[in-house]
Design a protein around this motif. Structure first.
Motif, short mmCIF file in Angstrom:
data_model
loop_
_atom_site.label_atom_id
_atom_site.label_comp_id
_atom_site.label_asym_id
_atom_site.label_seq_id
_atom_site.Cartn_x
_atom_site.Cartn_y
_atom_site.Cartn_z
N SER A 188 0.83 -1.21 0.00
CA SER A 188 0.00 0.00 0.00
C SER A 188 0.86 1.25 0.00
CB SER A 188 -0.92 0.00 1.22
OG SER A 188 -1.78 -1.12 1.21
N ASP A 189 1.94 1.24 0.78
CA ASP A 189 2.84 2.38 0.87
C ASP A 189 3.45 2.68 -0.49
OD1 ASP A 189 4.84 3.78 3.27
OD2 ASP A 189 5.62 3.65 1.24
N TYR A 190 3.90 1.65 -1.19
CA TYR A 190 4.56 1.82 -2.49
C TYR A 190 3.58 2.27 -3.58
CZ TYR A 190 6.91 0.46 -6.86
OH TYR A 190 7.44 0.45 -8.12
N LEU A 191 2.46 1.57 -3.68
CA LEU A 191 1.53 1.85 -4.77
C LEU A 191 0.83 3.19 -4.62
CD1 LEU A 191 -0.13 -1.66 -5.31
CD2 LEU A 191 1.64 -0.56 -6.69
N GLY A 192 0.80 3.72 -3.41
CA GLY A 192 0.12 4.99 -3.19
C GLY A 192 0.71 6.14 -3.98
N ASP A 193 2.00 6.09 -4.29
CA ASP A 193 2.67 7.18 -5.01
C ASP A 193 3.03 6.84 -6.45
OD1 ASP A 193 2.64 9.20 -3.09
OD2 ASP A 193 4.38 8.36 -2.06
N LEU A 194 2.71 5.61 -6.89
CA LEU A 194 3.02 5.22 -8.26
C LEU A 194 1.93 5.73 -9.21
CD1 LEU A 194 4.84 3.53 -10.18
CD2 LEU A 194 3.29 1.61 -9.76
N LYS A 195 2.35 6.50 -10.23
CA LYS A 195 1.42 7.05 -11.21
C LYS A 195 1.87 6.65 -12.62
CE LYS A 195 -0.43 9.31 -7.77
NZ LYS A 195 -1.70 8.86 -7.16
N TRP A 196 0.91 6.57 -13.53
CA TRP A 196 1.26 6.25 -14.91
C TRP A 196 0.36 7.00 -15.88
CZ3 TRP A 196 -0.54 2.64 -11.37
CH2 TRP A 196 -1.84 2.20 -11.54
N LYS A 197 0.88 7.13 -17.09
CA LYS A 197 0.15 7.81 -18.15
C LYS A 197 0.36 7.04 -19.44
CE LYS A 197 -0.28 12.21 -20.63
NZ LYS A 197 0.24 13.59 -20.76
N ALA A 198 -0.74 6.70 -20.10
CA ALA A 198 -0.69 6.00 -21.38
C ALA A 198 -1.16 6.94 -22.47
CB ALA A 198 -1.56 4.75 -21.33
N CYS A 199 -0.29 7.19 -23.44
CA CYS A 199 -0.61 8.12 -24.54
C CYS A 199 -0.95 7.33 -25.79
CB CYS A 199 0.59 9.04 -24.79
SG CYS A 199 0.32 10.23 -26.12
N ASP A 200 -2.20 7.42 -26.25
CA ASP A 200 -2.63 6.68 -27.43
C ASP A 200 -1.94 7.15 -28.70
OD1 ASP A 200 -4.37 5.16 -25.95
OD2 ASP A 200 -6.09 6.48 -26.28
N GLU A 201 -1.65 8.44 -28.77
CA GLU A 201 -1.13 9.02 -30.01
C GLU A 201 0.18 8.36 -30.45
OE1 GLU A 201 0.16 13.39 -31.82
OE2 GLU A 201 -0.90 13.24 -29.91
N ASP A 202 1.13 8.22 -29.53
CA ASP A 202 2.40 7.58 -29.91
C ASP A 202 2.62 6.26 -29.17
OD1 ASP A 202 2.80 8.61 -27.41
OD2 ASP A 202 4.64 9.69 -27.89
N ARG A 203 1.55 5.69 -28.61
CA ARG A 203 1.59 4.38 -27.96
C ARG A 203 2.73 4.32 -26.93
NH1 ARG A 203 1.01 -0.41 -32.17
NH2 ARG A 203 3.20 0.09 -32.51
N ARG A 204 2.72 5.27 -26.04
CA ARG A 204 3.80 5.41 -25.07
C ARG A 204 3.24 5.37 -23.65
NH1 ARG A 204 8.79 7.21 -25.62
NH2 ARG A 204 8.34 7.88 -27.76
N VAL A 205 4.01 4.75 -22.75
CA VAL A 205 3.66 4.71 -21.33
C VAL A 205 4.78 5.35 -20.53
CG1 VAL A 205 3.26 3.22 -19.33
CG2 VAL A 205 2.24 2.63 -21.53
N THR A 206 4.41 6.24 -19.62
CA THR A 206 5.39 6.84 -18.71
C THR A 206 4.95 6.57 -17.27
OG1 THR A 206 4.23 8.97 -18.80
CG2 THR A 206 6.08 8.66 -20.31
N LEU A 207 5.92 6.27 -16.43
CA LEU A 207 5.68 6.05 -15.01
C LEU A 207 6.33 7.17 -14.22
CD1 LEU A 207 6.40 2.21 -14.62
CD2 LEU A 207 4.22 3.34 -15.12
N SER A 208 5.65 7.64 -13.19
CA SER A 208 6.21 8.65 -12.30
C SER A 208 5.96 8.22 -10.86
CB SER A 208 5.59 10.02 -12.56
OG SER A 208 4.19 9.99 -12.37
N TYR A 209 6.63 8.90 -9.94
CA TYR A 209 6.47 8.52 -8.54
C TYR A 209 6.39 9.77 -7.67
CZ TYR A 209 6.50 5.24 -4.72
OH TYR A 209 6.11 4.48 -3.65
N GLY A 210 5.31 9.86 -6.94
CA GLY A 210 5.15 10.96 -5.99
C GLY A 210 5.00 12.32 -6.62
#
Length: 346
Positions: free
Chosen positions: A77-99
């Motif tokens: 729970s502690d770890y996943l609480g700050d994990l964020k992601w974004k999926a961009c359809d235009e260029d089929r790209r995934v980015t992960l960020s934290y906090g």
């Protein structure tokens, strides 16, 4: 789910049973009931004693009182609480960020032609199956015993080191699933008829490899641990080399088995290194995560020597900023417990 496949949907099955409450048989329950009825009268006399003190509110030290699986749930729970992601359809790209402090992983879905270029490499790896089959079969779940072999760990004296390894693998697997889901890349046996897996193909996407993610996350954490305890591991640089080489072999074994392309290992190893750095930051052992962008090159194989170069444009790997990650009381507690297990004076 990488090594999570046999460990329940959350991966916490690895912890269930460790520190869990015992189950009594009916005869034992009846015996306890008879004893209670027979001796309880001696505790009924009035007492002037004060009420017991309460546990400290929200204190990391309380972790030692909880069952293993409860601690695992808190880490998750502690770890996943700050994990964020974004999926961009235009260029089929995934980015992960934290906090909310910037992204640490930037990967684009390779075109189908990229995977097709990988098929001859995979076919060549299949010749190694007779030699690697025992490893492949015993690494279907988390390959913890292989890391244990390198560090001479023991179940009792190193229980918290085992816990640190286990939760690192669980968190790495959960993170990999996010990327796998959005990129939705087909497995090798669906792209090339010449690839026949020697074990069942998991029902999730191929890119990135979760086994590579898990192995390189553990390698990042254990390499830091053995270096921090150089009083116990005077040969820690050799241990680090072995740990990193093992992570490579675990990843490549999945290619030999016919489950992953070499570029899957590239994407997974880069992600695993980042997950390991996040965990180390939460443990108070570093201040953030080095970010990377990966654009797969389908004509090239996966090698530890090339991965270790960090930025490697030829293989599609480029550094891309840093992501700040603050410490966590829970993870800091776990690191302290694991580190103390290597005290020579205890």
């Amino acid at each position: 789910m990488g090594g999570l496949g046999n460990l329940t949907v959350t991966g916490l099955g690895l912890f269930v049973g460790a520190g869990a409450d015992p189950v009594y048989d009916p005869l034992m329950v009846q015996g306890l009931e008879i004893t209670e009825q027979t001796i309880s009268h001696v505790a009924n006399a009035p007492s002037a004693g004060s009420a017991p003190g309460e546990l400290t509110f929200s204190a990391p030290g309380n972790m030692a009182l909880w069952a293993d699986w409860v601690r695992a749930s808190l880490y998750l729970s502690d770890y996943l609480g700050d994990l964020k992601w974004k999926a961009c359809d235009e260029d089929r790209r995934v980015t992960l960020s934290y906090g909310g402090s910037g992204h640490f992983y930037n990967v684009q879905k390779p075109p189908i032609e990229c995977f097709q270029h990988q098929l001859p490499l995979m076919r060549a790896y299949m010749d190694q199956r007779p030699d690697r089959s025992p490893e492949i079969l015993t690494q279907l779940g988390f390959p913890t015993p292989y890391f244990v072999m390198l560090l001479g760990l023991q179940g009792g004296p190193n229980r918290y080191t085992f816990e640190l390894i286990a939760i690192t693998q669980v968190l790495a697997a959960h993170t990999a699933m996010v990327v796998k889901h959005h990129l939705a890349c087909r497995r090798p046996d669906r792209i090339g008829a010449q690839i026949m897996p020697m074990i069942p193909t998991p029902a999730h996407a191929s890119f990135p490899s979760a086994h590579a993610t898990e192995a390189f996350a553990v390698a990042e954490v254990l390499n830091a641990l053995v270096e921090s305890r150089s009083d116990n591991y005077a040969d820690f640089k050799k241990r680090q080399a072995l740990i990193s080489k093992l992570a490579e072999r675990i990843a490549v074994n999945r290619t030999v088995a016919g489950l992953h392309f070499p570029i899957d290992s590239w994407a997974g190893a880069i992600l695993g290194r980042a997950v390991g750095q996040i965990i180390l930051s939460k443990c108070g052992q570093r201040e953030g995560v080095q970010g990377y962008r990966y654009c797969a090159n389908g004509k090239l194989d996966f090698f530890l020597s090339e991965f270790s170069k960090d930025s490697n444009p030829k293989y599609g790997v480029e550094k891309e900023g840093c992501c700040a990650v603050g410490p966590s009381d829970l993870f800091n507690w776990l690191w302290e417990q694991a580190s103390n297990e290597f005290e020579l004076s205890r």
